[in-house]
Design an enzyme around this catalytic site. Structure first.
Site, mmCIF file in Angstrom:
data_model
loop_
_atom_site.group_PDB
_atom_site.id
_atom_site.type_symbol
_atom_site.label_atom_id
_atom_site.label_comp_id
_atom_site.label_asym_id
_atom_site.label_seq_id
_atom_site.Cartn_x
_atom_site.Cartn_y
_atom_site.Cartn_z
ATOM 1 N N CYS A 3 0.868 -1.180 0.000
ATOM 2 C CA CYS A 3 0.000 0.000 0.000
ATOM 3 C C CYS A 3 0.896 1.218 0.000
ATOM 4 O O CYS A 3 2.079 1.134 -0.374
ATOM 5 C CB CYS A 3 -0.997 -0.017 1.156
ATOM 6 S SG CYS A 3 -0.266 0.044 2.810
ATOM 7 N N ARG A 9 -3.459 -0.597 5.343
ATOM 8 C CA ARG A 9 -4.045 -1.681 4.551
ATOM 9 C C ARG A 9 -3.122 -2.896 4.403
ATOM 10 O O ARG A 9 -3.548 -4.030 4.659
ATOM 11 C CB ARG A 9 -4.438 -1.162 3.150
ATOM 12 C CG ARG A 9 -5.596 -0.181 3.190
ATOM 13 C CD ARG A 9 -5.729 0.577 1.878
ATOM 14 N NE ARG A 9 -4.591 1.474 1.662
ATOM 15 C CZ ARG A 9 -4.401 2.198 0.567
ATOM 16 N NH1 ARG A 9 -5.271 2.136 -0.412
ATOM 17 N NH2 ARG A 9 -3.363 2.996 0.466
ATOM 18 N N ASP A 117 -8.400 3.845 0.816
ATOM 19 C CA ASP A 117 -7.430 4.275 1.833
ATOM 20 C C ASP A 117 -8.206 4.743 3.066
ATOM 21 O O ASP A 117 -8.930 5.732 3.003
ATOM 22 C CB ASP A 117 -6.594 5.411 1.240
ATOM 23 C CG ASP A 117 -5.531 5.899 2.204
ATOM 24 O OD1 ASP A 117 -5.591 5.550 3.400
ATOM 25 O OD2 ASP A 117 -4.651 6.644 1.749
#
Ligand code: 4NP
Length: 152
Positions: A3, A9, A117
């Site tokens: 990420c 994440r 996100d």
């Protein structure tokens, strides 16, 4: 698992897939395309949604994606389009470029959907990220099992 910051994440993706693949000989790791958070533990909100689901990620430490990752790993799962483009910039040949996959294409083939996100949002966003990653990682685990053992 890649990420941007390697604190929200991709640490969750690493924890979820590692947990599912305990009985398989696979090496799961994560990294970020940006270097803002190197050495930090995962965001407390990621740690929290992981531990609600009995997955421990607090000992992970953020690191930056490096060129050798594209040699060492067979598949690089990225969370979103921007990670995809930044990861491809590190690739030096078609074999490496071919390793880079949008993770949600595992569960939604061909959709090229982003894992949103969650950094600037609330806890709901982390729950949504967990559910999306859990669904994708279940399919990835099944694919790995078939590849490695020829059975489910
Ligand atoms: P991640 O989330 O890429 O899922 O780890 C983010 C973490 C940090 C920032 C942005 C996204 N940041 O801007 O610092």
């Amino acid at each position: 698992m890649v990420c941007l910051g390697n604190i929200c994440r991709s640490p969750l993706a690493e924890g979820i897939l590692s947990n599912k693949c305990k009985s398989l000989a696979v090496d799961v790791d994560s990294a970020g395309t940006a270097a803002y958070h190197i050495g930090k533990a995962p965001d407390p909100r990621s740690q929290n949604i992981a531990s609600i689901n009995r997955i421990e990620i607090k000992n992970q430490k953020a690191r930056a994606l490096k060129q050798s990752d594209l040699i060492e790993f067979d598949t690089i799962y990225v969370m979103d389009q921007s990670n995809y483009e930044n990861t491809l910039k590190l690739a030096v040949n078609d074999a490496q470029r071919g390793k880079v996959k949008m993770i949600l294409n595992a569960s939604k083939p061909g959709s090229n959907k982003d894992v949103p996100d969650p950094y600037y949002g609330g806890d709901d966003g982390f729950k949504q990220v967990f559910d999306l990653l859990n669904e994708a990682c279940e399919i990835i685990k099944n694919q790995l099992e078939l590849e490695l053992n020829g059975t489910r």
